[in-house]
Design an enzyme around this catalytic site. Structure first.
Site, PDB file in Angstrom:
ATOM      1  N   HIS A 239     -44.815  36.170  -5.782  1.00  0.00           N
ATOM      2  CA  HIS A 239     -45.204  35.546  -7.056  1.00  0.00           C
ATOM      3  C   HIS A 239     -44.496  36.299  -8.173  1.00  0.00           C
ATOM      4  O   HIS A 239     -44.838  37.444  -8.468  1.00  0.00           O
ATOM      5  CB  HIS A 239     -46.736  35.654  -7.187  1.00  0.00           C
ATOM      6  CG  HIS A 239     -47.279  35.080  -8.445  1.00  0.00           C
ATOM      7  ND1 HIS A 239     -48.597  35.255  -8.802  1.00  0.00           N
ATOM      8  CD2 HIS A 239     -46.717  34.315  -9.411  1.00  0.00           C
ATOM      9  CE1 HIS A 239     -48.805  34.642  -9.960  1.00  0.00           C
ATOM     10  NE2 HIS A 239     -47.699  34.053 -10.352  1.00  0.00           N
TER      11      HIS A 239
ATOM     12  N   ASP B 223     -47.424  40.339  -5.722  1.00  0.00           N
ATOM     13  CA  ASP B 223     -47.447  40.080  -7.181  1.00  0.00           C
ATOM     14  C   ASP B 223     -46.431  40.951  -7.909  1.00  0.00           C
ATOM     15  O   ASP B 223     -46.647  42.144  -8.113  1.00  0.00           O
ATOM     16  CB  ASP B 223     -48.855  40.355  -7.741  1.00  0.00           C
ATOM     17  CG  ASP B 223     -49.787  39.187  -7.494  1.00  0.00           C
ATOM     18  OD1 ASP B 223     -50.949  39.433  -7.112  1.00  0.00           O
ATOM     19  OD2 ASP B 223     -49.357  38.039  -7.668  1.00  0.00           O
TER      20      ASP B 223
ATOM     21  N   MET C 244     -52.641  29.053 -11.749  1.00  0.00           N
ATOM     22  CA  MET C 244     -53.321  30.294 -12.081  1.00  0.00           C
ATOM     23  C   MET C 244     -54.758  29.979 -12.500  1.00  0.00           C
ATOM     24  O   MET C 244     -54.981  29.114 -13.362  1.00  0.00           O
ATOM     25  CB  MET C 244     -52.613  31.022 -13.221  1.00  0.00           C
ATOM     26  CG  MET C 244     -51.265  31.630 -12.866  1.00  0.00           C
ATOM     27  SD  MET C 244     -51.305  32.795 -11.490  1.00  0.00           S
ATOM     28  CE  MET C 244     -52.407  34.051 -12.119  1.00  0.00           C
TER      29      MET C 244
ATOM     30  N   MET D 187     -44.561  41.947 -11.253  1.00  0.00           N
ATOM     31  CA  MET D 187     -44.778  41.879 -12.700  1.00  0.00           C
ATOM     32  C   MET D 187     -43.803  42.832 -13.391  1.00  0.00           C
ATOM     33  O   MET D 187     -43.603  43.960 -12.938  1.00  0.00           O
ATOM     34  CB  MET D 187     -46.225  42.278 -13.047  1.00  0.00           C
ATOM     35  CG  MET D 187     -47.278  41.411 -12.391  1.00  0.00           C
ATOM     36  SD  MET D 187     -48.928  41.920 -12.893  1.00  0.00           S
ATOM     37  CE  MET D 187     -49.917  41.017 -11.692  1.00  0.00           C
TER      38      MET D 187
ATOM     39  N   ASP E 286     -54.719  30.972  -7.606  1.00  0.00           N
ATOM     40  CA  ASP E 286     -54.479  32.410  -7.689  1.00  0.00           C
ATOM     41  C   ASP E 286     -55.238  33.034  -8.851  1.00  0.00           C
ATOM     42  O   ASP E 286     -54.940  32.777 -10.010  1.00  0.00           O
ATOM     43  CB  ASP E 286     -52.966  32.632  -7.878  1.00  0.00           C
ATOM     44  CG  ASP E 286     -52.588  34.082  -7.808  1.00  0.00           C
ATOM     45  OD1 ASP E 286     -51.414  34.404  -8.056  1.00  0.00           O
ATOM     46  OD2 ASP E 286     -53.479  34.912  -7.512  1.00  0.00           O
TER      47      ASP E 286
ATOM     48  N   HIS F  12     -49.435  37.839  -0.148  1.00  0.00           N
ATOM     49  CA  HIS F  12     -49.068  37.480  -1.537  1.00  0.00           C
ATOM     50  C   HIS F  12     -48.630  38.746  -2.267  1.00  0.00           C
ATOM     51  O   HIS F  12     -49.385  39.727  -2.339  1.00  0.00           O
ATOM     52  CB  HIS F  12     -50.272  36.851  -2.225  1.00  0.00           C
ATOM     53  CG  HIS F  12     -50.027  36.312  -3.589  1.00  0.00           C
ATOM     54  ND1 HIS F  12     -49.433  35.076  -3.812  1.00  0.00           N
ATOM     55  CD2 HIS F  12     -50.298  36.829  -4.809  1.00  0.00           C
ATOM     56  CE1 HIS F  12     -49.357  34.870  -5.123  1.00  0.00           C
ATOM     57  NE2 HIS F  12     -49.879  35.907  -5.751  1.00  0.00           N
TER      58      HIS F  12
ATOM     59  N   MET G 161     -43.932  37.113 -11.700  1.00  0.00           N
ATOM     60  CA  MET G 161     -44.429  37.069 -13.079  1.00  0.00           C
ATOM     61  C   MET G 161     -43.466  37.887 -13.925  1.00  0.00           C
ATOM     62  O   MET G 161     -43.764  39.008 -14.381  1.00  0.00           O
ATOM     63  CB  MET G 161     -45.865  37.617 -13.142  1.00  0.00           C
ATOM     64  CG  MET G 161     -46.866  36.667 -12.501  1.00  0.00           C
ATOM     65  SD  MET G 161     -48.431  37.414 -12.096  1.00  0.00           S
ATOM     66  CE  MET G 161     -48.004  38.157 -10.518  1.00  0.00           C
TER      67      MET G 161
ATOM     68  N   SER H 297     -53.632  39.182  -1.890  1.00  0.00           N
ATOM     69  CA  SER H 297     -52.668  39.774  -2.827  1.00  0.00           C
ATOM     70  C   SER H 297     -52.641  41.284  -2.677  1.00  0.00           C
ATOM     71  O   SER H 297     -53.677  41.954  -2.814  1.00  0.00           O
ATOM     72  CB  SER H 297     -53.061  39.444  -4.275  1.00  0.00           C
ATOM     73  OG  SER H 297     -52.372  40.326  -5.160  1.00  0.00           O
TER      74      SER H 297
END
Ligand code: DX5
Ligand code: ZN
Length: 236
Positions: free
Chosen positions: A65, A34, A136, A36, A172, A32, A67, A7
């Site tokens: 990913h 992330d 998760m 957010m 993850d 990966h 979020m 990540s």
């Protein structure tokens, strides 16, 4: 072979392109990313501009990913930025099935993610439509958190729910060389690791950390594992 997906949340943001290239050369299978938005999770990290910025630094899968809330309105931006796959949280809105369809229509692979407090059965209606389920193993929002041990049983139960379908199980959060073997034995196919891969802060360290995770999974001792006294089955 288990897919190792470092990540980049744990990377040096001021040198993200070089960090992605270093991960690529260190043996990462996927990258990966992330995303957010500060609403779905109490943190704000990066968006489609970062995906397009790092795209030229690796040909490996950009495993994005999300979020975030309001996924449908921005999926096109991630497809245009070069995301190979997007993983969407079932908790992020009322129309997860439509979002998966839209991701596919945009030419991306699609996964569904669920938080530690979300029942596994939430993903059952999607198992014929997604390529991946992300479980998760921490509460989303931050790297460097402690692995939630109940995840192991959830992996086993999810593997049973998936049955013979070609669906990847990705874990993850809090993944390290110490728990990787148990996760794979429980049925995980892909492991996301941020702090465990970026520890040491150099490309050489990234390669050693990825190798330590692979050695743990394969039951081989790596130099690091031996030094730390961690046995292949993860016992310290
Ligand atoms: C947390 C993110 C994870 C996290 C992993 O919300 O989805 O990908 O960055 O970081 P570590 O491996 O340090 O827990
Ligand atoms: Zn993640």
């Amino acid at each position: 072979m288990t897919i190792i997906a470092p990540s980049i949340l744990a990377a040096d943001f001021s040198r993200m392109g070089e960090e992605v290239r270093a991960l690529d050369e260190a043996g990462a299978d996927w990258i990966h990313v992330d995303i957010m938005d500060g609403h779905f999770v109490p943190n704000l990290t990066m968006g489609p501009a970062m995906v397009s910025a790092v795209r030229p630094y690796s040909d490996k899968r950009l495993d994005v990913h999300l979020m975030i809330t309001g996924v449908d309105a921005v999926l096109q931006q991630y497809a245009s930025a070069g995301a190979d796959s997007v993983t969407i949280h079932a908790e992020s809105g009322p129309h997860i099935h439509r979002s998966i369809q839209l991701a596919h229509d945009l030419g991306m692979q699609a996964g569904v993610a669920i938080n530690p407090g979300t029942p596994l059965e939430t993903v059952t209606p999607l198992l014929d439509d997604v390529e991946m389920v992300l479980l998760m193993s921490v509460n989303p929002g931050f790297g460097g958190q402690r692995f939630i041990p109940q995840t192991l049983d959830r992996v086993r139960r999810l593997r049973t729910l998936i049955g013979l379908r070609p669906v990847v199980i990705q874990i993850d959060g809090g993944v390290t060389a110490a728990n990787a073997a148990a996760l794979v034995a429980a049925g995980a196919d892909s492991l996301v690791a941020g702090s465990a891969v970026f520890a040491g802060g150099t490309p050489q360290a990234y390669a050693e950390n990825i190798e330590a995770i692979r050695c743990a999974i394969d039951g081989r001792r790596s130099r690091d594992l031996f030094r730390d006294g961690i046995t292949a089955d993860g016992a310290a």
